[in-house]
Design a protein around this motif. Structure first.
Motif, PDB file in Angstrom:
ATOM      1  N   VAL A  85      17.714   0.705  11.787  1.00 46.35           N
ATOM      2  CA  VAL A  85      16.275   0.497  11.671  1.00 46.35           C
ATOM      3  C   VAL A  85      15.575   1.708  12.289  1.00 46.35           C
ATOM      4  CG1 VAL A  85      16.161  -0.877  13.788  1.00 46.35           C
ATOM      5  CG2 VAL A  85      14.335  -1.045  12.114  1.00 46.35           C
ATOM      6  N   ALA A  86      14.622   2.267  11.554  1.00 44.75           N
ATOM      7  CA  ALA A  86      13.845   3.400  12.047  1.00 44.75           C
ATOM      8  C   ALA A  86      12.414   2.947  12.282  1.00 44.75           C
ATOM      9  CB  ALA A  86      13.871   4.549  11.045  1.00 44.75           C
ATOM     10  N   ASN A  87      11.881   3.327  13.411  1.00 46.58           N
ATOM     11  CA  ASN A  87      10.476   3.065  13.746  1.00 46.58           C
ATOM     12  C   ASN A  87       9.770   4.408  13.871  1.00 46.58           C
ATOM     13  OD1 ASN A  87      10.487   0.147  14.054  1.00 46.58           O
ATOM     14  ND2 ASN A  87      11.848   0.547  15.773  1.00 46.58           N
ATOM     15  N   PHE A  88       8.566   4.482  13.315  1.00 44.18           N
ATOM     16  CA  PHE A  88       7.802   5.713  13.382  1.00 44.18           C
ATOM     17  C   PHE A  88       6.330   5.401  13.168  1.00 44.18           C
ATOM     18  CE2 PHE A  88       9.368   5.032   9.142  1.00 44.18           C
ATOM     19  CZ  PHE A  88       8.323   5.355   8.276  1.00 44.18           C
TER      20      PHE A  88
ATOM     21  N   ASN B   3      18.486   7.897   6.306  1.00 47.19           N
ATOM     22  CA  ASN B   3      18.100   9.029   5.464  1.00 47.19           C
ATOM     23  C   ASN B   3      16.803   9.656   5.959  1.00 47.19           C
ATOM     24  OD1 ASN B   3      20.319   8.350   3.930  1.00 47.19           O
ATOM     25  ND2 ASN B   3      19.142   7.455   2.263  1.00 47.19           N
ATOM     26  N   LEU B   4      15.845   8.820   6.347  1.00 51.22           N
ATOM     27  CA  LEU B   4      14.560   9.315   6.826  1.00 51.22           C
ATOM     28  C   LEU B   4      14.737  10.157   8.084  1.00 51.22           C
ATOM     29  CD1 LEU B   4      11.391   9.218   6.654  1.00 51.22           C
ATOM     30  CD2 LEU B   4      11.575   7.378   8.334  1.00 51.22           C
ATOM     31  N   VAL B   5      15.511   9.654   9.032  1.00 49.18           N
ATOM     32  CA  VAL B   5      15.716  10.354  10.301  1.00 49.18           C
ATOM     33  C   VAL B   5      16.365  11.715  10.063  1.00 49.18           C
ATOM     34  CG1 VAL B   5      17.036  10.257  12.463  1.00 49.18           C
ATOM     35  CG2 VAL B   5      15.753   8.272  11.687  1.00 49.18           C
ATOM     36  N   ASN B   6      17.208  11.823   9.048  1.00 49.60           N
ATOM     37  CA  ASN B   6      17.874  13.078   8.738  1.00 49.60           C
ATOM     38  C   ASN B   6      17.035  13.987   7.839  1.00 49.60           C
ATOM     39  OD1 ASN B   6      20.283  12.584  10.187  1.00 49.60           O
ATOM     40  ND2 ASN B   6      20.943  11.199   8.573  1.00 49.60           N
ATOM     41  N   SER B   7      15.853  13.540   7.443  1.00 57.17           N
ATOM     42  CA  SER B   7      15.059  14.296   6.470  1.00 57.17           C
ATOM     43  C   SER B   7      13.744  14.853   7.003  1.00 57.17           C
ATOM     44  CB  SER B   7      14.738  13.409   5.261  1.00 57.17           C
ATOM     45  OG  SER B   7      15.908  12.955   4.640  1.00 57.17           O
ATOM     46  N   VAL B   8      13.067  14.127   7.873  1.00 59.00           N
ATOM     47  CA  VAL B   8      11.730  14.533   8.315  1.00 59.00           C
ATOM     48  C   VAL B   8      11.591  14.388   9.826  1.00 59.00           C
ATOM     49  CG1 VAL B   8      10.594  13.979   6.121  1.00 59.00           C
ATOM     50  CG2 VAL B   8      10.787  12.221   7.885  1.00 59.00           C
ATOM     51  N   GLY B   9      10.580  15.042  10.373  1.00 57.21           N
ATOM     52  CA  GLY B   9      10.335  14.966  11.805  1.00 57.21           C
ATOM     53  C   GLY B   9       8.866  15.087  12.127  1.00 57.21           C
TER      54      GLY B   9
ATOM     55  N   VAL C 124       0.830  -1.196   0.000  1.00 53.12           N
ATOM     56  CA  VAL C 124       0.000   0.000   0.000  1.00 53.12           C
ATOM     57  C   VAL C 124       0.870   1.253   0.000  1.00 53.12           C
ATOM     58  CG1 VAL C 124      -1.915  -1.118   1.219  1.00 53.12           C
ATOM     59  CG2 VAL C 124      -0.171   0.075   2.518  1.00 53.12           C
ATOM     60  N   THR C 125       0.267   2.356  -0.432  1.00 53.29           N
ATOM     61  CA  THR C 125       0.894   3.665  -0.340  1.00 53.29           C
ATOM     62  C   THR C 125      -0.025   4.540   0.491  1.00 53.29           C
ATOM     63  OG1 THR C 125       1.973   3.428  -2.485  1.00 53.29           O
ATOM     64  CG2 THR C 125       1.731   5.667  -1.625  1.00 53.29           C
ATOM     65  N   VAL C 126       0.558   5.227   1.469  1.00 55.76           N
ATOM     66  CA  VAL C 126      -0.222   6.035   2.402  1.00 55.76           C
ATOM     67  C   VAL C 126       0.387   7.429   2.479  1.00 55.76           C
ATOM     68  CG1 VAL C 126      -0.938   6.272   4.822  1.00 55.76           C
ATOM     69  CG2 VAL C 126      -0.814   4.004   3.777  1.00 55.76           C
ATOM     70  N   ALA C 127      -0.475   8.438   2.486  1.00 48.71           N
ATOM     71  CA  ALA C 127      -0.067   9.804   2.782  1.00 48.71           C
ATOM     72  C   ALA C 127      -0.537  10.095   4.190  1.00 48.71           C
ATOM     73  CB  ALA C 127      -0.690  10.780   1.793  1.00 48.71           C
ATOM     74  N   GLY C 128       0.368  10.564   5.035  1.00 44.71           N
ATOM     75  CA  GLY C 128      -0.013  10.830   6.416  1.00 44.71           C
ATOM     76  C   GLY C 128       0.983  11.740   7.097  1.00 44.71           C
ATOM     77  N   THR C 129       0.777  11.959   8.380  1.00 42.92           N
ATOM     78  CA  THR C 129       1.600  12.866   9.169  1.00 42.92           C
ATOM     79  C   THR C 129       2.353  12.089  10.237  1.00 42.92           C
ATOM     80  OG1 THR C 129      -0.051  14.589   8.822  1.00 42.92           O
ATOM     81  CG2 THR C 129       1.518  14.946  10.602  1.00 42.92           C
ATOM     82  N   LEU C 130       3.632  12.392  10.402  1.00 40.75           N
ATOM     83  CA  LEU C 130       4.426  11.753  11.450  1.00 40.75           C
ATOM     84  C   LEU C 130       3.936  12.235  12.810  1.00 40.75           C
ATOM     85  CD1 LEU C 130       8.047  12.000  10.017  1.00 40.75           C
ATOM     86  CD2 LEU C 130       6.624   9.970  10.200  1.00 40.75           C
ATOM     87  N   THR C 131       3.641  11.304  13.704  1.00 43.38           N
ATOM     88  CA  THR C 131       3.149  11.668  15.029  1.00 43.38           C
ATOM     89  C   THR C 131       4.283  12.028  15.990  1.00 43.38           C
ATOM     90  OG1 THR C 131       3.176   9.381  15.795  1.00 43.38           O
ATOM     91  CG2 THR C 131       1.130  10.194  14.772  1.00 43.38           C
TER      92      THR C 131
END
Length: 151
Positions: A28-31, A66-72, A7-14
């Protein structure tokens, strides 16, 4: 036999993604991503938020870093991955959660801008193109993967 749904999901990081490393050094990144239905109510003249769906997500290897360094926290993201349903018991109650083993993730540019910076890795003294740095998720449990999952 069909595989698990992708699946592809658009959402907001909590919250900010949590970066950890396995004993053998694999990132490993968990979010968690919250996605909800929003519609305009013509009678009230206001936007109304529907029920939210929370997906716990896991991303492995270089993409995790890369994710951890890109979004929050609060950033809108687009994620693609394999959807899993897991049941567990908490304080005597059975619960069900949806989890996403992420294969692709990036910022949404619907209401924001993003600057892309290529990442290169070095392997034993040589560098490889950024495309080679994107590792894949580890094999499923029971397939001989030596590292323990981060939960």
């Amino acid at each position: 036999m069909a595989g698990l749904p992708e699946v592809t999901v658009a959402g907001t990081l909590t919250a900010d993604p949590e970066l950890r490393f396995t004993q053998s050094g694999i990132a490993v990144a968990n979010f968690t991503v919250a996605a909800n239905d929003r519609r305009y109510d013509q009678q009230s003249g206001q936007w109304v938020d529907g029920d939210a769906t929370f997906l716990r997500c896991t991303l492995w290897r270089q993409p995790a870093e890369n994710l951890v360094n890109s979004v929050g926290k609060g950033n809108r993201v687009l994620i693609t991955g394999t959807l899993r349903q897991r049941q567990f018991e908490h304080e005597g109650q059975k619960r069900t959660v949806l989890e996403l083993d992420v294969t692709e993730c990036g910022p949404s540019v619907r209401w924001a801008t993003a600057k892309v910076t290529k990442v290169t890795r070095t392997n034993g003294g040589g560098s490889t193109p950024a495309a080679d740095a994107w590792g894949s998720a580890p094999p499923a449990s029971g397939s001989g993967f030596a590292d323990e999952p981060p939960f």
